[in-house]
Design a protein around this motif. Structure first.
Motif, short mmCIF file in Angstrom:
data_model
loop_
_atom_site.label_atom_id
_atom_site.label_comp_id
_atom_site.label_asym_id
_atom_site.label_seq_id
_atom_site.Cartn_x
_atom_site.Cartn_y
_atom_site.Cartn_z
N ALA A 28 -0.45 2.94 3.22
CA ALA A 28 -0.47 4.18 2.44
C ALA A 28 -0.50 5.41 3.35
CB ALA A 28 -1.69 4.19 1.51
N THR A 80 0.73 15.17 -0.22
CA THR A 80 0.00 14.02 0.31
C THR A 80 -1.40 14.45 0.75
OG1 THR A 80 0.73 14.36 2.59
CG2 THR A 80 2.19 13.10 1.13
N ALA A 101 -3.93 1.98 -3.62
CA ALA A 101 -3.21 1.17 -2.64
C ALA A 101 -4.14 0.12 -2.03
CB ALA A 101 -2.62 2.06 -1.56
N ALA A 160 8.32 5.85 1.93
CA ALA A 160 7.90 4.47 1.79
C ALA A 160 9.15 3.62 1.63
CB ALA A 160 6.97 4.28 0.59
N GLN A 214 2.55 8.34 3.89
CA GLN A 214 2.26 9.77 3.70
C GLN A 214 2.44 10.55 5.00
OE1 GLN A 214 -1.24 10.58 0.99
NE2 GLN A 214 -1.47 8.37 1.19
N ALA A 229 0.94 3.93 -3.26
CA ALA A 229 0.59 5.33 -3.00
C ALA A 229 1.78 6.25 -3.27
CB ALA A 229 0.12 5.49 -1.56
N GLY A 276 0.82 -1.21 0.00
CA GLY A 276 0.00 0.00 0.00
C GLY A 276 0.85 1.25 0.00
N ALA A 277 1.93 1.23 0.79
CA ALA A 277 2.83 2.38 0.83
C ALA A 277 3.50 2.60 -0.52
CB ALA A 277 3.88 2.18 1.92
N THR A 321 -4.20 6.59 -2.71
CA THR A 321 -4.57 5.83 -1.52
C THR A 321 -5.61 4.77 -1.86
OG1 THR A 321 -4.13 7.78 -0.14
CG2 THR A 321 -5.43 6.00 0.84
#
Length: 293
Positions: free
Chosen positions: A198, A118, A65, A207, A202, A48, A44-45, A62
């Protein structure tokens, strides 16, 4: 512990609340031991971060993600349901594969987001410190997700999913497609974990491909510890207990690492985690013994 350290721990606890909800779905609702979360959290990170650095909308990034996390959970469930691979082994295979996939997505071991727009950027213009604004915003989002998850688990589809986790054979005998329920539940679980990843990227400004190491332990600490302290059979109580456990875990880690008389340092984080998870596992047994005596 300073106020800044407390608010920082609170922010992390709220972010990992999404992870706790995902782990609750897989471990408690579906009875599926899932280690995919160690890969879906950095997934997810990564998704994103790459989207944001490429100039994309952070909200859409997001959302992407979460979709990526859902796909990871779907693959794990598919291997377990269709290929008949042991649940734990299927999740380990996904976790290992996701490390390489995350590297492919990012193109390098880490991506910085400090100068990127972000979803938290609008909060920085508020007349309050980011140490206050960030936890409040994340907390509101977490409560909304928890409300929606409770509504789902109390719906007809949610009840079918819970029945699948309680007794798959009985659920199948009552006309429930247990395979679909497992796949859907695992997809939702890892989507929540990827959402946490995510938000973490942010919030922290970067990440990293290794940021998922130990995520499952943190999630288990939140779920087991929270439900040990706040026992209850209803879904609402259980989910709120997971959130409480996530926040409490992060606060306890912060206290342990900031207490000079204990002498712990940042490199002792895994040791503190192991001790806290051990306590969370032992606490229910001690309570049962007290009741018996």
């Amino acid at each position: 512990m300073s106020l800044i350290a407390f608010l920082g721990a609170l922010e992390l606890g709220l972010i990992f609340g999404f992870v706790a909800l995902g782990v609750y779905l897989s471990f408690r609702v579906l009875d599926f031991p899932d280690l995919t979360v160690d890969g879906s959290f950095p997934l997810g990170a990564a998704v994103a971060a790459v989207w944001i650095v490429g100039g994309g909308n952070p909200w859409l990034g997001t959302g992407l993600a979460m979709i990526a996390g859902a796909m990871a959970g779907t693959v794990t469930a598919w291997m377990a349901v269709k290929l008949k691979i042991l649940n734990l082994l299927a999740s380990i295979l996904s976790m290992i594969a996701l490390y390489s996939i995350n590297l492919r997505i990012m193109g390098r071991p880490n991506i910085a987001l400090l100068s990127e727009p972000t979803i938290f950027v609008p909060l920085e213009s508020l007349p309050v410190s980011r140490y206050v604004a960030f936890p409040v915003a994340i907390g509101i989002g977490l409560l909304i997700v928890t409300f929606l998850l409770n509504r789902f688990l109390n719906s007809e589809a949610g009840l079918a999913m819970r029945a699948t986790g309680e007794n798959a054979r009985m659920a199948s005998g009552n006309g429930i497609n247990t395979s679909v329920m497992v796949v859907a539940g695992m997809a939702l679980s890892n989507a929540l974990v990827a959402l946490g990843g995510a938000l973490f990227a942010q919030s922290q400004g970067s990440a990293d491909v290794t940021m998922g190491v130990g995520t499952i332990v943190v999630g288990l600490a939140a779920v087991i510890g929270g439900q040990s302290l706040i026992p209850g059979r209803s879904i609402l109580v259980a989910t709120l207990a997971c959130l409480f456990g996530s926040i409490l875990y992060r606060l306890m880690v912060a206290v342990a690492l900031n207490a000079d008389f204990i002498g712990l340092k940042a490199q002792d984080l895994n040791l503190v985690t192991a001790v806290l998870v051990g306590l969370a596992l032992v606490l229910p047994k001690l309570r049962r013994r007290r009741r018996l005596t």
